[in-house]
Design an enzyme around this catalytic site. Structure first.
Site, PDB file in Angstrom:
ATOM      1  N   ASP A  34      78.955  82.855 -25.894  1.00 28.83           N
ATOM      2  CA  ASP A  34      79.631  81.558 -25.774  1.00 28.83           C
ATOM      3  C   ASP A  34      81.030  81.574 -26.383  1.00 28.83           C
ATOM      4  OD1 ASP A  34      77.106  80.618 -24.822  1.00 28.83           O
ATOM      5  OD2 ASP A  34      76.475  80.242 -26.880  1.00 28.83           O
ATOM      6  N   GLU A 211      76.386  73.023 -17.930  1.00 32.76           N
ATOM      7  CA  GLU A 211      76.620  72.979 -19.377  1.00 32.76           C
ATOM      8  C   GLU A 211      77.955  73.625 -19.683  1.00 32.76           C
ATOM      9  OE1 GLU A 211      73.585  75.146 -21.434  1.00 32.76           O
ATOM     10  OE2 GLU A 211      73.780  76.937 -20.188  1.00 32.76           O
TER      11      GLU A 211
END
Length: 450
Positions: A34, A211
């Site tokens: 991420d 997301e």
């Protein structure tokens, strides 16, 4: 068909002049995922999440994501990354459930001499909506490296994950997050409180998980990028608009689904030294468990109309590799069908990879090695072969000039060989290594010595 997709997935991109090696993955001593990349004070900082093996006290997370803290990394050349250590831990934030191991995708932004680190985590108390679940908090520092001081409470009015913050050209600050939908709201000047009601961003795909929003502006166009499960795993998609709060129009795919079935991906996009880069992740060091991931970087380009050219994931990464460094040719640009890549030590994947040339004629190519203008005497190689064999190193392509012939002795152990160069080299070149003998050879790295 899948084999062809995997081969295409591994093919390397062209180098970008003016940058240094960023062989993928770029963080090589721990799992990282991420990645949010930011440019502060002329350096690139990466704020990733941190995958760890499941601790014994959390057996329920054995087959799931397990993340308890955050590190920050910096680099001036995209290859030599400094780990500034842990900056936030689930054990040091008052509102976080310290047993949840759910510190997912973060972001960081600088404003007015302060740096604000936004992170999601499971709460240990009910939020404004009466639920626990996920909240988003802020830690504040005087420098990008920290130390960061977590605020005692989460941001009121947000229930979600994957925060992303955009400071618009007029100074207004926006925060984006996800939880089923993707949301946006204004932030107050203190960077700690909402200044508007959360708004669901419309016109995004209704089917499949969305997301990880990351938003940026270029030439008056606002790009909302996010992972989306269209089929079975996440691919990186984007929508564009002319306002940070939308409306946005779905526009295209930045990166296709992983052909090796890594379920997640997560992106950030920055411009650094006049080149745009895509930061993302893949499970390179953990091919059999896609909840342990690693950060990658590849170059990103725009079309004349502002749309994004699709990025092909690479092992080679971006930039130039110095000839005097150990050149990991397993992070290749191209290879023959028979050439194989394997871990040096399957029990310690962070030791890296090796190149296996099984049959005469098998080859591997590594692009963009910078020899500069100095003269070189030797090619050094770490190699292994159970029987005597020979390697050829050429410049450029299969028919390029031979610069070294390496006679590899028989042996069960790795050996380092110094081979004299038969031709002088300068400038930026591709390297082409092939098996010229009748017996297989395994290569760890090659290096040039003046």
């Amino acid at each position: 068909m899948k084999r062809k997709r995997i081969v295409a997935f591994l093919m390397a991109s062209l180098f970008v002049a003016g940058t240094a090696t960023a062989q993928n993955p770029v963080i090589r001593d721990q799992f990282s995922a991420d990645p949010t990349a930011r440019v502060f004070n002329g350096k690139v900082y990466v704020f990733p999440s941190h995958d760890i093996p499941t601790p014994p006290e959390k057996p329920g997370r054995k087959d799931w994501f397990c993340m308890e803290d955050y590190h920050v990394f910096s680099s001036e050349n995209l290859t030599e990354w400094t780990d500034h250590g842990m900056i936030v831990s689930q054990n040091k934030v008052p509102w976080v459930d310290s047993t949840s191991y759910s510190m997912w995708a973060p972001d960081c932004i600088g404003r007015n001499g302060k740096f604000y680190f936004y992170f999601p985590a499971n709460t240990n108390v009910a939020g404004p909506n009466g639920r626990k679940g996920f909240g988003i908090g802020v830690a504040v520092a005087d420098s990008p490296e920290g130390p960061y001081i977590p605020q005692p409470k989460q941001i009121e009015g947000i229930h979600g994950i994957d925060p992303n913050v955009l400071i618009d050209k007029d100074g207004q600050v926006y925060i984006y997050w996800s939880m089923g939908n993707i949301y946006v709201a204004k932030l107050k000047d203190n960077m700690l409180e909402l200044d508007s009601e959360p708004l669901v961003i419309d016109n995004l795909p209704a089917k499949g998980l969305k997301e990880g929003p990351f938003t940026f502006e270029r030439n008056g166009i606002y790009y909302l990028t996010f992972p989306h499960v269209e089929n079975n795993t996440e691919r990186l998609e984007y929508a564009i608009g002319n306002n940070p709060m939308g409306p946005f129009k779905m526009t295209g795919v930045i990166m296709d689904e992983s052909p090796t079935d890594c379920w997640t991906n997560h992106q950030s996009i920055i411009e650094y030294n006049n080149q745009w880069y895509l930061f993302y992740h893949h499970n390179d060091y953990s091919p059999n468990f896609d909840k342990n991931r690693s950060v990658r970087i590849d170059s990103l380009f725009f079309n004349a109309d502002g749309t994004i050219q699709k990025v092909m994931p690479t092992l080679r990464g971006v930039g130039l590799t110095k000839a005097t460094e150990q050149i990991q040719i397993d992070r290749y640009s191209a290879k023959s069908e028979g050439t194989e890549i394997a871990f040096l030590d399957s029990a310690n994947t962070f030791a890296g990879w090796k190149t296996i040339l099984p049959e005469k004629g098998d080859w591997i190519q590594y692009n963009a090695v910078d020899f500069g203008s100095q003269k070189y005497k030797l090619l050094k190689i770490r190699v292994q072969s159970m029987a005597e064999t020979q390697l050829l190193v050429r410049l450029g392509e299969q028919n390029g000039e031979v610069i070294a012939k390496i006679d590899v002795p028989a042996g069960a152990d790795w050996t380092k060989i110094d081979s004299p160069l038969v031709s002088q080299i300068s400038g930026i070149n591709k390297l082409f290594v092939s098996l010229n003998g009748n017996n297989p050879a395994e290569i760890d790295w090659i290096q040039f010595e003046p």
